[in-house]
Design an enzyme around this catalytic site. Structure first.
Site, PDB file in Angstrom:
ATOM      1  N   ASP A 193       0.845  -1.188   0.000  1.00  0.00           N
ATOM      2  CA  ASP A 193       0.000   0.000   0.000  1.00  0.00           C
ATOM      3  C   ASP A 193       0.888   1.248   0.000  1.00  0.00           C
ATOM      4  O   ASP A 193       1.927   1.278   0.649  1.00  0.00           O
ATOM      5  CB  ASP A 193      -0.854  -0.080   1.279  1.00  0.00           C
ATOM      6  N   ASN A 201      -2.728  13.105  -3.288  1.00  0.00           N
ATOM      7  CA  ASN A 201      -3.926  13.639  -3.954  1.00  0.00           C
ATOM      8  C   ASN A 201      -4.254  15.046  -3.470  1.00  0.00           C
ATOM      9  O   ASN A 201      -4.579  15.922  -4.276  1.00  0.00           O
ATOM     10  CB  ASN A 201      -5.123  12.710  -3.694  1.00  0.00           C
ATOM     11  N   HIS A 206      -5.620  14.916  -8.112  1.00  0.00           N
ATOM     12  CA  HIS A 206      -5.908  13.502  -8.402  1.00  0.00           C
ATOM     13  C   HIS A 206      -5.175  12.992  -9.640  1.00  0.00           C
ATOM     14  O   HIS A 206      -4.879  11.801  -9.736  1.00  0.00           O
ATOM     15  CB  HIS A 206      -7.418  13.299  -8.540  1.00  0.00           C
ATOM     16  N   ASP A 210      -3.077   9.572  -9.905  1.00  0.00           N
ATOM     17  CA  ASP A 210      -3.133   8.553 -10.964  1.00  0.00           C
ATOM     18  C   ASP A 210      -1.747   8.291 -11.542  1.00  0.00           C
ATOM     19  O   ASP A 210      -1.374   7.148 -11.817  1.00  0.00           O
ATOM     20  CB  ASP A 210      -4.065   9.019 -12.095  1.00  0.00           C
ATOM     21  N   GLU A 236      -5.221   2.332  -3.457  1.00  0.00           N
ATOM     22  CA  GLU A 236      -3.760   2.449  -3.579  1.00  0.00           C
ATOM     23  C   GLU A 236      -3.095   1.181  -3.048  1.00  0.00           C
ATOM     24  O   GLU A 236      -1.971   1.188  -2.588  1.00  0.00           O
ATOM     25  CB  GLU A 236      -3.249   3.699  -2.848  1.00  0.00           C
TER      26      GLU A 236
END
Ligand SMILES: [Mg+2]
Length: 316
Positions: A193, A201, A206, A210, A236
């Protein structure tokens, strides 16, 4: 597409060693149809044309010097690229066994000279219709097949990263479990993770998030083996399956990934930053099943998160 437009693109090859016959047949078709016409005066010429142009139909004389019509038809039927082209024999031979030979050679019809003009045209049209419907069906089938493959791929792939999705890795783990049952193999799992992903973010937006997910997916692909399965498990969170890998080796793999992620410089929209990841590693345990092995990796990951992050934790 209207029927007539379709026939406009239809190509009929007429093969006869007698120029007068070619002319008669050609005139009949020209006056009554919109088919494209081509002519050949011997078997070799005919086969050459057929393999180059793939006509929709061949009207084939039987009696020709060097190579007769039966032989031309047999050759054409042997080649997968031309085997579906219908052949109608047109001949002065009238014995029943001649017709039988024609069908045996792969012809769809056998018309004796002198022929009745309207009957000839109807037969040609019937076989052409069959051929064109079959072609259309084949095209549709191909399209359908491609659509299925696309859907299948979409259903098994995470669209952002191109990694396996949760459903896909679950399937693959079940396959691996049954392989292990048969062959006594084993595998390990890494649940990992991105640390403080929310902050990425919130700070950079965002799109940057990505970008990080994609970059980390690439780092994993680069650092893992072909047989390893990498999946995007959740937002994530990633789950990796390592076939034929014991716990110590899997921990080493996770450590390598941790280093690679940590040292990668993320560059997005003029911003440079780096991220870290936390890893939980477990070995698949036959006795307690796949769900339990995933949970063990997940618990180890949780422990890593609780005790400082950016680390690899081996399941109890
Ligand atoms: Mg002849």
């Amino acid at each position: 597409m209207s029927a007539e437009t379709q026939y406009n693109k239809t190509l009929v090859l007429i093969v006869d060693d007698n120029p007068q016959n070619l002319k008669v047949l050609g005139n009949i078709l020209r006056e009554n149809t919109t088919y494209g016409l081509a002519f050949a005066m011997n078997g070799f010429e005919a086969l050459e044309f057929i393999s180059a142009k793939k006509p929709d139909m061949v009207l084939l004389d039987v009696m020709m010097p060097d190579m007769d019509g039966y032989e031309v038809c047999r050759q054409l039927k042997k080649d997968p690229a031309t085997e579906n082209i219908p052949v109608i024999f047109i001949t002065a031979k009238t014995e029943a066994e001649d017709a039988v030979m024609g069908f045996e050679a792969g012809g769809v019809d056998y018309i004796s000279k002198p022929f009745h003009e309207q009957e000839l045209l109807m037969r040609i049209r019937t076989h052409l219709d069959l051929k064109l419907s079959r072609d259309m069906l084949e095209d549709k089938n191909k399209e359908l097949q491609q659509a299925y493959e696309t859907i299948e791929k979409l259903a098994l792939t995470d669209s952002l990263t191109g990694l396996a999705n949760r459903r896909s890795i679950m399937n693959l783990m079940l396959i691996e479990v049954s392989r292990c049952d048969r062959n006594g193999g084993y595998f390990s799992l890494i649940m990992c993770d991105i640390d403080f992903f929310k902050k990425v973010n919130d700070t950079y937006g965002h799109d940057a998030g990505d970008y990080v997910l994609k970059t980390i997916s690439d780092i994993m692909r680069t650092n893992l083996r072909q047989q390893d399965v990498i999946s995007r498990w959740g937002g994530e969170e990633f789950l990796i399956m390592l076939p034929q890998t014991d716990l110590d080796k899997a921990v080493a793999v996770a450590e390598k990934l941790r280093e690679a992620v940590k040292s990668a410089v993320m560059s997005f929209a003029g911003e440079h930053f780096s991220v870290t990841m936390t890893f939980g590693v477990s070995r698949f345990d036959k006795g307690s099943g796949i769900e339990h092995s995933i949970k063990k990796a997940d618990d180890a990951l949780y422990t890593g998160k609780q005790t400082g992050r950016n680390k690899v934790v081996m399941a109890e």
